[in-house]
Scaffold this motif. Structure first.
Motif, PDB file in Angstrom:
ATOM      1  N   ASN A   1       0.795  -1.078   0.297  1.00  0.00           N
ATOM      2  CA  ASN A   1       0.119   0.065  -0.117  1.00  0.00           C
ATOM      3  C   ASN A   1       0.890   1.449   0.270  1.00  0.00           C
ATOM      4  O   ASN A   1       0.729   2.263   0.960  1.00  0.00           O
ATOM      5  N   PRO A   2       1.858   1.342  -1.119  1.00  0.00           N
ATOM      6  CA  PRO A   2       2.806   2.479  -0.624  1.00  0.00           C
ATOM      7  C   PRO A   2       2.009   3.489  -0.873  1.00  0.00           C
ATOM      8  O   PRO A   2       2.734   4.333   0.046  1.00  0.00           O
ATOM      9  N   LEU A   3       1.023   4.277  -1.720  1.00  0.00           N
ATOM     10  CA  LEU A   3      -0.024   5.363  -2.006  1.00  0.00           C
ATOM     11  C   LEU A   3       0.007   6.009  -0.915  1.00  0.00           C
ATOM     12  O   LEU A   3       0.146   7.187  -0.169  1.00  0.00           O
ATOM     13  N   GLU A   4      -1.122   4.414   0.183  1.00  0.00           N
ATOM     14  CA  GLU A   4      -1.235   5.085   1.287  1.00  0.00           C
ATOM     15  C   GLU A   4      -0.794   5.511   2.317  1.00  0.00           C
ATOM     16  O   GLU A   4      -0.492   5.807   3.459  1.00  0.00           O
ATOM     17  N   VAL A   5       0.313   4.374   2.747  1.00  0.00           N
ATOM     18  CA  VAL A   5       1.864   4.803   3.834  1.00  0.00           C
ATOM     19  C   VAL A   5       2.207   6.387   3.198  1.00  0.00           C
ATOM     20  O   VAL A   5       2.387   6.700   4.485  1.00  0.00           O
ATOM     21  N   ILE A   6       2.395   6.793   1.968  1.00  0.00           N
ATOM     22  CA  ILE A   6       3.255   8.061   2.058  1.00  0.00           C
ATOM     23  C   ILE A   6       1.879   9.183   2.707  1.00  0.00           C
ATOM     24  O   ILE A   6       2.382   9.743   3.493  1.00  0.00           O
ATOM     25  N   TYR A   7       0.892   9.211   2.590  1.00  0.00           N
ATOM     26  CA  TYR A   7      -0.707   9.305   2.531  1.00  0.00           C
ATOM     27  C   TYR A   7      -0.239   9.558   4.567  1.00  0.00           C
ATOM     28  O   TYR A   7      -0.689  10.933   5.309  1.00  0.00           O
TER      29      TYR A   7
ATOM     30  N   SER B   1      -4.541   1.956  11.208  1.00  0.00           N
ATOM     31  CA  SER B   1      -4.285   0.723  10.913  1.00  0.00           C
ATOM     32  C   SER B   1      -4.212   2.005   9.236  1.00  0.00           C
ATOM     33  O   SER B   1      -5.066   2.529   8.624  1.00  0.00           O
ATOM     34  N   ILE B   2      -2.841   1.685   8.257  1.00  0.00           N
ATOM     35  CA  ILE B   2      -3.208   1.794   6.530  1.00  0.00           C
ATOM     36  C   ILE B   2      -4.813   0.902   5.885  1.00  0.00           C
ATOM     37  O   ILE B   2      -5.155   1.859   5.456  1.00  0.00           O
ATOM     38  N   GLU B   3      -5.204   0.079   6.298  1.00  0.00           N
ATOM     39  CA  GLU B   3      -5.932  -0.522   5.623  1.00  0.00           C
ATOM     40  C   GLU B   3      -6.938   0.733   5.750  1.00  0.00           C
ATOM     41  O   GLU B   3      -7.795   0.278   4.895  1.00  0.00           O
ATOM     42  N   ASN B   4      -7.893   1.340   6.933  1.00  0.00           N
ATOM     43  CA  ASN B   4      -8.058   2.254   6.885  1.00  0.00           C
ATOM     44  C   ASN B   4      -8.536   2.876   5.968  1.00  0.00           C
ATOM     45  O   ASN B   4      -9.402   4.332   6.458  1.00  0.00           O
ATOM     46  N   ILE B   5      -7.585   3.626   5.759  1.00  0.00           N
ATOM     47  CA  ILE B   5      -7.506   5.072   4.726  1.00  0.00           C
ATOM     48  C   ILE B   5      -7.935   4.238   3.139  1.00  0.00           C
ATOM     49  O   ILE B   5      -7.319   3.321   2.160  1.00  0.00           O
TER      50      ILE B   5
END
Ligand SMILES: Cc1cc2nc3c(=O)[nH]c(=O)nc-3n(C[C@H](O)[C@H](O)[C@H](O)COP(=O)(O)OP(=O)(O)OC[C@H]3O[C@@H](n4cnc5c(N)ncnc54)[C@H](O)[C@@H]3O)c2cc1C
Length: 239
Positions: free
Chosen positions: A11-17, A30-34
């Motif tokens: 999830n690279p884009l979400e991690v950066i966000y 949790s990154i998954e919640n983005i």
């Protein structure tokens, strides 16, 4: 030449966000919640590459396999200190068939010069036969390798974060960089576009595109950007 993205942060884009939003907001655990729409991703990233908190790109790690590129290219690649490398050992691996199997780099210019190409290929064959001879005489590969040409192919793997990759590619997309490195840069951009997202490949351009000017002491003249250095540099730099 093969340039393959073999592993990267999930999830690279979400991690950066997530890393960016953490600076001014309460972020989910949790990154998954983005959940970002594609429009939101695009406008966020076009803002992100212009602002100074580039550290957020360091949250994305990428592991590359590069095959069929030369040892000379490896020397240039490993000048990037902000990365990790694993290089095929020519002390250990016997490469006694590199010329017969055409495992050496030939630039476009050489390919288009029949007379030069003939000398080049013959010399590779000759080096191969002398290399084999040394091995046959009982020399270790670590000694015989002293005869190998800089353009012999050799596999390398590299781990690099996205921020360092952007920096390296800006420098190596420059027309002043060697053709082999520019080809690797193009293949890396294509891999990012295909395996992650075209959004993350967007900043992968020559440095002059971001700066709006050329800061090289030896401008390539390919692009129509103003030149920053206008003094006579011939005392220090060769064209
Ligand atoms: C077209 C071209 C031609 C080149 N020709 C030559 C050549 O003829 N000879 C040659 O030797 N090199 C040459 N290079 C290599 C070049 O000089 C750099 O070593 C290489 O591009 C790595 O850049 P970098 O140091 O910015 O990157 P990295 O090593 O990844 O470093 C990234 C950034 O971290 C910081 N940093 C890293 N280490 C230090 C440190 N020890 N101290 C302070 N800051 C640090 C700097 O801000 C640096 O920009 C060439 C490069 C290009 C693109």
């Amino acid at each position: 030449m093969k340039v393959k993205l073999i592993s990267f942060t999930k999830n690279p884009l979400e991690v950066i966000y997530w890393a960016f939003m953490n600076m001014h907001h309460v972020v989910p655990d949790s990154i998954e919640n983005i959940n970002l729409s594609s429009d939101e991703k695009e406008s966020f990233f076009s803002m992100l590459i212009k602002q100074p908190h580039q550290t957020v790109f360091e949250f994305v790690n990428l592991v590359w396999l590069i095959e069929g590129a030369s040892r000379a290219f490896q020397q240039q690649l490993t000048r990037t200190r902000t990365a990790a490398y694993s290089i095929q050992s020519l002390r250990i691996v016997d490469v006694g068939d590199f010329a017969s199997e055409k495992r050496f780099a030939i630039s476009e210019e050489l390919n288009n010069n029949a007379a030069a190409l003939k000398i080049y290929r013959e010399t590779m064959e000759d080096l191969q036969s002398k290399y084999r001879e040394l091995i046959r005489l009982g020399c270790k590969t670590e000694d015989a390798r002293g005869l190998l040409p800089l353009n012999i192919h050799s596999t390398i793997t590299m781990a690099i974060n996205l921020r360092s990759l952007y920096h390296m590619l800006e420098l190596r997309f420059c027309e002043n960089a060697q053709g082999e490195f520019r080809e690797v840069a193009r293949l890396m951009r294509a891999e990012i576009r295909e395996k992650i997202s075209p959004i993350l490949s967007e900043p992968m351009k020559p440095l002059c595109f971001r700066l709006g000017k050329c800061i090289s002491p030896v401008p390539c003249g390919k692009y129509d950007f103003p030149v920053a250095i206008d003094t006579d540099i011939s005392r220090w730099v060769k064209r």
